[in-house]
Design a protein around this motif. Structure first.
Motif, mmCIF file in Angstrom:
data_model
loop_
_atom_site.group_PDB
_atom_site.id
_atom_site.type_symbol
_atom_site.label_atom_id
_atom_site.label_comp_id
_atom_site.label_asym_id
_atom_site.label_seq_id
_atom_site.Cartn_x
_atom_site.Cartn_y
_atom_site.Cartn_z
ATOM 1 N N LYS A 4 3.663 18.264 12.673
ATOM 2 C CA LYS A 4 2.351 18.760 13.267
ATOM 3 C C LYS A 4 1.232 17.715 12.389
ATOM 4 N N GLY A 5 1.721 16.771 11.611
ATOM 5 C CA GLY A 5 0.662 15.928 10.966
ATOM 6 C C GLY A 5 0.144 16.283 9.479
ATOM 7 N N GLY A 6 1.076 17.182 9.117
ATOM 8 C CA GLY A 6 0.695 17.624 7.570
ATOM 9 C C GLY A 6 1.462 16.588 6.575
ATOM 10 N N GLU A 7 0.965 16.535 5.617
ATOM 11 C CA GLU A 7 1.558 15.523 4.690
ATOM 12 C C GLU A 7 2.694 15.916 3.984
ATOM 13 N N ILE A 8 3.851 15.227 3.874
ATOM 14 C CA ILE A 8 4.917 15.839 3.334
ATOM 15 C C ILE A 8 4.946 15.091 1.899
ATOM 16 N N ALA A 9 4.766 13.670 1.755
ATOM 17 C CA ALA A 9 5.101 13.075 0.670
ATOM 18 C C ALA A 9 4.307 11.621 0.886
ATOM 19 N N THR A 10 3.912 11.110 -0.280
ATOM 20 C CA THR A 10 3.488 9.731 -0.472
ATOM 21 C C THR A 10 4.288 8.914 -1.264
ATOM 22 N N VAL A 11 4.552 7.640 -0.656
ATOM 23 C CA VAL A 11 5.639 6.750 -1.379
ATOM 24 C C VAL A 11 4.788 5.518 -1.232
ATOM 25 N N PHE A 12 5.308 4.884 -2.546
ATOM 26 C CA PHE A 12 4.721 3.367 -2.517
ATOM 27 C C PHE A 12 5.445 2.668 -3.700
ATOM 28 N N TYR A 13 5.534 1.163 -3.334
ATOM 29 C CA TYR A 13 6.043 0.216 -4.365
ATOM 30 C C TYR A 13 5.043 -0.102 -5.338
ATOM 31 N N ARG A 14 3.785 -0.275 -4.679
ATOM 32 C CA ARG A 14 2.583 -0.259 -5.622
ATOM 33 C C ARG A 14 1.447 0.521 -5.008
ATOM 34 N N ILE A 72 4.493 7.659 8.671
ATOM 35 C CA ILE A 72 5.552 7.909 9.207
ATOM 36 C C ILE A 72 5.572 9.234 9.594
ATOM 37 N N GLN A 73 5.453 9.874 10.803
ATOM 38 C CA GLN A 73 5.658 11.191 11.462
ATOM 39 C C GLN A 73 7.023 11.492 11.620
ATOM 40 N N THR A 74 7.362 12.628 11.106
ATOM 41 C CA THR A 74 8.946 12.840 11.311
ATOM 42 C C THR A 74 9.135 14.099 12.189
ATOM 43 N N THR A 75 10.190 14.445 12.266
ATOM 44 C CA THR A 75 10.422 15.718 13.271
ATOM 45 C C THR A 75 10.383 16.924 12.504
ATOM 46 N N LEU A 76 10.080 17.131 11.067
ATOM 47 C CA LEU A 76 10.205 18.182 10.614
ATOM 48 C C LEU A 76 9.075 19.220 11.081
ATOM 49 N N GLN A 108 0.944 -1.286 -0.013
ATOM 50 C CA GLN A 108 0.054 -0.029 -0.131
ATOM 51 C C GLN A 108 1.226 1.367 0.031
ATOM 52 N N ARG A 109 0.182 2.330 -0.184
ATOM 53 C CA ARG A 109 0.889 3.720 0.048
ATOM 54 C C ARG A 109 1.111 3.775 1.323
ATOM 55 N N SER A 110 2.424 4.519 1.702
ATOM 56 C CA SER A 110 2.759 5.164 2.736
ATOM 57 C C SER A 110 2.925 6.586 2.903
ATOM 58 N N LYS A 111 2.460 7.141 3.955
ATOM 59 C CA LYS A 111 2.404 8.615 4.246
ATOM 60 C C LYS A 111 3.449 9.107 4.907
ATOM 61 N N ILE A 112 4.301 10.214 4.512
ATOM 62 C CA ILE A 112 5.409 10.705 5.390
ATOM 63 C C ILE A 112 4.839 12.065 5.881
ATOM 64 N N LEU A 113 4.922 12.259 7.360
ATOM 65 C CA LEU A 113 4.253 13.559 7.689
ATOM 66 C C LEU A 113 5.178 14.109 8.306
ATOM 67 N N VAL A 123 17.789 13.055 14.901
ATOM 68 C CA VAL A 123 16.971 11.895 14.549
ATOM 69 C C VAL A 123 15.677 12.732 13.545
ATOM 70 N N ALA A 124 15.354 11.836 12.715
ATOM 71 C CA ALA A 124 14.146 12.563 11.593
ATOM 72 C C ALA A 124 13.122 12.065 11.878
ATOM 73 N N ILE A 125 12.676 10.888 12.741
ATOM 74 C CA ILE A 125 11.347 10.305 12.760
ATOM 75 C C ILE A 125 10.869 10.068 14.189
ATOM 76 N N ASN A 126 9.671 10.668 14.382
ATOM 77 C CA ASN A 126 9.051 10.652 15.801
ATOM 78 C C ASN A 126 8.371 9.256 15.929
ATOM 79 N N SER A 127 7.570 8.880 14.885
ATOM 80 C CA SER A 127 6.983 7.536 15.298
ATOM 81 C C SER A 127 6.507 6.982 13.795
ATOM 82 N N VAL A 128 6.016 5.635 13.809
ATOM 83 C CA VAL A 128 5.792 5.016 12.696
ATOM 84 C C VAL A 128 4.653 4.049 13.034
#
Length: 752
Positions: free
Chosen positions: A74-84, A333-337, A66-71, A547-552
């Motif tokens: 604050k929870g805003g979407e940065i990008a969507t990544v996927f293999y399929r 994937i919620q990041t520290t950005l 599935q798609r993964s979301k990188i946030l 660190v760049a990732i808060n939670s997954v």
């Protein structure tokens, strides 16, 4: 005379039995499986019910990719990544029309038969009895779903994909066995839901939700009758019935589905006719995946997040395990950005350095005490087009950066001062600091002793810069000969031990060389490395790994363990406070005046390498640290007589181009944040009262207090030779023996 049946007089039921390899009992009941010579399954030529039962029926259904979301933080979407490209949805979130359309065109008796449709088999057998091959068109939706599971499990392995799609008797029997299992376990409605989530609809879309978004830019639950019929028709041949590339063929196929829906009484004839009259009405959303889709100019940060995910054991023991999890997707994937900090950094970079300039700029903002990366950006956009790049100049090579990093110039001098003070040397330490001097020899290293066998020299930028100097004034004016004297007395090993605690390594992953020239920034570092190290000064001596990732969160809604910042004391609080005091003076009255933040206390250091191939400003407030680099990725551009960001620069210095970028980025990032104060210590000024103040002489760049290029390239070249011997990029060409380094053009000395 009775008409001879096709297939040598066998009845339809017997033909079906031959096709399926089943035994026929009285009354034409299909009793068991007899596989004719299917060696792949290891069964005998003639089989029994027992042998059929022994075929493994444990169909493993891996989680759908599935798609993964990188946030951002604050929870805003940065990008969507996927293999399929797939988003799994419940049946209630699929239009009833699309469910009816698929059943009508692919398996109209789906709700009436079991795992196998005998009537469908008989039709296929009558068409293929004479061919001796495997009958086509007899698979039920359940069997098709099983085949899709095989394909999904095969991933991108071509051999496994070929095996999953092969049309052999063994594969047909295996599909049937699994279909029986699935029918028992899931039931019709769940099978239909799973099928609509797994199957390929063309244009990179897997599953009906992704297909609905791709072709109509809407959710699957909102599909109309004609739109549903179009998607259902694509399944049989996504290439042939591609509505984007062949709308005429796709329209004919859609209308075939609509007519079939009317024939099976899924819709009325009038509804079918009205839907057939409609245009395709496509509203295509192009397939876009990966960090190239990132918002806020955060493509490079997104790329760094992916590198962290694929390299950190927290996400899997092996690289293959981590890659499998990344491809499977369905992650949040919620990041520290920090969106405010990222916007401020990117706006400042774009304002001061244009993407069409001969040089570029990169910067990273880090939170002291936590190691959180709050912003990461570049003046050159992320991408593969003109004036774009996929190389992240903010990070080391192993994380997607350039091969070496970039020479830091005088931004390294605070590390030398920190090592000296931490060993008990007072910040009032004074050295003669002449304009030019030989590198002291011998100097202790961690490996023994450095000896200046080549007679290499070091000089300040201007002949008027003559000591004696104490540390505070030497730091403010960035006096090269002072810091070479300092590292020579302290020893190189304590300095590199200090930088080891600050995780300062070169961009290629190697440790710093045991040479006195590191005091002048000869080593090649990345902005992330430098900003994280400076953050330790801001947090009063505590270094925290970035660190760049808060939670997954996984596709099952459960948290996935993430790497945590590791914090440790790198120096005493007194040492860190002393460095903050020294670097506060750099901004107040030294080479970094143009980076000042007004009433907000700040500390920092400029850096300009020889021939002006790199210019830096690294600094911090108590609650935010940042490093900004300006230069060319190729290290071929000498930044003099150059226009950057629409402004002509006769000579580029760390305080005059990177400094304002740092200032504007920090100002916006800290807007609305509380003002915090340093724990400053009392460090006396120079004893000599008649010395000129920083910035009031022509050799200090017209009174602007800018930094000067650092020299000392004896490590890789021959001191005294004009330009020295060529060396690898980023490692310098040697110290010129003609003394031209004092002419303000950065000629001679260390450059890379």
């Amino acid at each position: 005379m009775a008409k001879k049946r096709a297939g040598g007089g066998l009845s339809p039921v017997q033909l079906a039995a031959r096709f399926l390899g089943v035994s026929v009992l009285a009354g034409g009941v299909l009793a068991g499986i007899a596989l004719p010579g299917v060696g792949a399954l290891g069964l005998a030529t003639k089989g029994t019910v027992k042998e059929f039962d022994e075929i493994p029926a444990d169909l493993k259904r891996p989680p759908l990719t599935q798609r993964s979301k990188i946030l951002d933080a604050k929870g805003g979407e940065i990008a969507t990544v996927f293999y399929r490209d797939r988003t799994v949805v419940d049946r209630k979130d699929m239009s009833p029309y699309v469910q009816k359309a698929l059943v009508a065109i692919e398996d109209s008796r789906f709700y009436e038969h079991g795992a196998i449709d005998l009537k469908g088999v008989l039709r296929a057998v009558n068409q293929n009895a004479q061919s001796g091959g495997v009958a086509q068109g007899a698979s039920t939706l359940t069997q098709q779903y099983v085949k899709n599971v095989f394909i999904e499990e095969a991933g991108d392995d071509p051999d496994k994909v070929a095996q999953a799609t092969q049309q052999t008797m063994g594969r047909k029997i295996q599909e049937l066995k699994y279909a029986i299992q699935i029918e028992k376990e899931l039931g019709k409605k769940k099978i239909l839901e799973n099928y609509l989530n797994i199957t390929f609809f063309g244009q990179g879309a897997y599953g009906v939700e992704a297909a609905s978004q791709r072709y109509f830019s809407k959710h699957a639950k909102d599909l109309t009758l004609d739109q549903s019929a179009l998607l259902a028709g694509i399944v049989q041949s996504p290439t042939r019935y591609d509505p984007v590339n062949d709308p005429q063929e796709a329209t004919q196929r859609r209308n075939t589905v609509l007519r079939r829906m009317a024939e099976t009484h899924s819709i009325t004839a009038a509804e079918s006719k009205a839907a057939q009259a409609k245009p395709l009405g496509l509203k295509v959303t192009p397939q876009r995946s990966g960090c190239i889709t990132a918002s806020r100019g955060a493509g490079f940060f997104c790329d760094y997040v992916e590198h962290v995910f694929l390299s950190d054991p927290a996400f899997g023991k092996t690289k293959d395990d981590r890659l499998a999890l990344w491809k499977r997707g369905g992650l949040t994937i919620q990041t520290t950005l920090d969106p405010q900090a990222q916007d401020s950094l990117q706006q400042s970079l774009s304002k001061h350095v244009y993407k069409t300039d001969r040089v570029t700029a990169a910067g990273t903002l880090v939170e002291p005490g936590t190691g959180k990366i709050l912003a990461m950006g570049q003046a050159t956009p992320y991408g593969t087009g003109k004036n774009q790049t996929l190389i992240n100049y903010n990070v080391d090579h192993s994380m997607g950066g350039s091969n070496y990093g970039f020479q830091t110039g005088s931004t390294f001098k605070p590390f030398v001062a920190a090592a000296a003070i931490d060993k008990g040397m007072p910040p009032t330490k004074e050295y003669p600091s002449p304009y030019k001097m030989d590198y002291p020899s011998p100097v202790t290293t961690c490996e023994g002793t450095y000896t200046n066998n080549d007679g290499a020299t070091v000089h300040n930028e201007n002949e008027s810069e003559k000591g004696p100097y104490v540390m505070k004034e030497a730091m403010a004016k960035s006096i090269n000969t002072y810091f070479v004297s300092l590292i020579s007395e302290v020893g190189i090993c304590p300095v590199t031990q200090m930088t080891d605690k600050l995780h300062v390594i070169m961009g290629n992953g190697q440790k710093l060389p045991q040479q006195p020239s590191i005091s002048l920034g000869s080593a090649t570092l990345s902005p992330l490395t430098l900003s994280s190290a400076y953050a330790a000064f801001a947090s009063r001596g505590t270094y925290c790994t970035p660190v760049a990732i808060n939670s997954v969160t996984g596709m099952n809604g459960k948290p996935v363990p993430v790497p945590k910042s590791e914090c440790q004391r790198a120096m005493s609080e007194k040492t860190a406070d002393s460095i903050s005091t020294l670097l506060n003076g750099v901004i107040d009255s030294g080479t970094g005046k143009e980076a000042g933040l007004g009433d907000r206390p700040s500390a920092g250091k400029t850096g300009t390498t020889d021939k002006r191939k790199n210019a830096w400003f690294a600094g911090y407030t108590p609650n935010l640290a940042a490093a900004v680099w300006v230069g060319s990725a190729s290290q071929e551009v000498e930044m003099h007589d150059i226009t950057i960001g629409g402004v002509y620069q006769e000579y580029v210095y760390g305080g005059q181009v990177p400094g304002p970028i740092w200032r504007d980025a920090m100002t916006g990032a800290l807007a609305g944040k509380p003002t915090q104060n340093f724990h400053l210590v009392d460090i006396p000024d120079a004893k000599k009262k008649d010395k000129k103040k920083p910035g009031d002489k022509p050799d200090d760049n017209g009174g602007r207090g800018d930094d000067k290029p650092d020299n000392g390239g004896f490590v890789f070249g021959n001191g005294g030779d004009q330009g020295g011997r060529p060396s690898n990029p980023g490692q310098g060409n040697g110290d010129q023996g003609n003394g031209n380094g004092g002419n303000g053009n950065g000629q001679g000395g260390w450059f890379g």
